[in-house]
Design an enzyme around this catalytic site. Structure first.
Site, PDB file in Angstrom:
ATOM      1  N   ALA A 215       0.839  -1.202   0.000  1.00 19.62           N
ATOM      2  CA  ALA A 215       0.000   0.000   0.000  1.00 19.62           C
ATOM      3  C   ALA A 215       0.870   1.246   0.000  1.00 19.62           C
ATOM      4  O   ALA A 215       2.030   1.215   0.411  1.00 19.62           O
ATOM      5  CB  ALA A 215      -0.911   0.000   1.224  1.00 19.62           C
ATOM      6  N   ASP A 216       0.283   2.334  -0.473  1.00 16.61           N
ATOM      7  CA  ASP A 216       0.942   3.632  -0.417  1.00 16.61           C
ATOM      8  C   ASP A 216      -0.117   4.699  -0.188  1.00 16.61           C
ATOM      9  O   ASP A 216      -1.160   4.683  -0.841  1.00 16.61           O
ATOM     10  CB  ASP A 216       1.700   3.925  -1.717  1.00 16.61           C
ATOM     11  CG  ASP A 216       2.550   5.173  -1.576  1.00 16.61           C
ATOM     12  OD1 ASP A 216       3.530   5.112  -0.809  1.00 16.61           O
ATOM     13  OD2 ASP A 216       2.216   6.202  -2.187  1.00 16.61           O
ATOM     14  N   THR A 217       0.136   5.589   0.751  1.00 19.10           N
ATOM     15  CA  THR A 217      -0.814   6.654   1.080  1.00 19.10           C
ATOM     16  C   THR A 217      -0.190   8.009   0.772  1.00 19.10           C
ATOM     17  O   THR A 217       0.959   8.256   1.138  1.00 19.10           O
ATOM     18  CB  THR A 217      -1.205   6.592   2.575  1.00 19.10           C
ATOM     19  OG1 THR A 217      -1.796   5.313   2.836  1.00 19.10           O
ATOM     20  CG2 THR A 217      -2.202   7.689   2.931  1.00 19.10           C
TER      21      THR A 217
END
Length: 193
Positions: A76-78
């Site tokens: 994931a990447d935010t």
């Protein structure tokens, strides 16, 4: 046991050092282990915020090609977007103060891109949440920067921290997405594996 419970068919690897993502996975009752690899998080400049988050999540997933044979790998990447500007993790306390000053009294978007990969199958998606901040005083921003750890968080804040309780007026969308993992969407995708 209700029929909507996710039955794990494969071991799950969470490829993230984020304590928030790890906590959310535990709260989802998932059995997983954390495996980390260094991945270059650069991206093409012409991408939109949602595309950036998915691009980096997929880049992270591609680093785990070997592990994907027998396991499900979640990456994931935010990112935080404010007026089309991408606010990543701040470089230092001064940078964190600048970011929070920008966000004060305004609204911004939090995008999390997620890739769920197993063998050759990869399912990527994103979620977006609109976050509305109250006006913050310089003292409040300094208190947060000096007493919490904004340097490991996109946009220099964690919604589950002190600042989330005193500054976030409202959100439109998923709360867990702002923490770094849109759990309801992830659960649906995991159910297809």
């Amino acid at each position: 046991m209700n029929k909507h419970m996710y039955k794990q068919k494969f071991p799950i690897i969470l490829a993230s050092k984020s304590p928030r993502r790890q906590e959310l996975m535990e709260l989802m009752d998932l059995d997983f282990k954390v495996v980390l690899k260094e991945v270059d998080e650069s991206y093409p400049e012409d991408l939109l915020p949602a595309e950036i988050a998915v691009y980096i999540a997929e880049k992270k997933a591609s680093a785990f090609a070997d592990e994907r044979e027998g396991s499900i790998v979640i990456t994931a990447d935010t990112i935080v977007a404010y007026n089309n500007e991408i606010l990543g993790k701040p470089e230092d306390a001064k940078h964190a103060t600048e970011m929070l000053t920008k966000l004060s009294g305004t609204n911004h978007q939090v995008y999390t891109g997620v890739s769920v990969a197993h063998g050759d199958k990869i399912h990527s998606f994103y979620d977006v949440t609109e976050v509305f901040f109250n006006e913050l005083t310089a003292e409040q921003i300094a208190h947060y920067v000096n007493n919490y750890n904004p340097l490991d968080k996109a946009g220099a804040y964690g919604i589950q921290d002190w600042i989330g309780f005193i500054a976030v007026e409202k959100i439109v969308g998923s709360y867990t997405n702002v923490m770094g993992l849109p759990t309801e969407k992830l659960y649906k995708v995991l159910s297809t594996f």
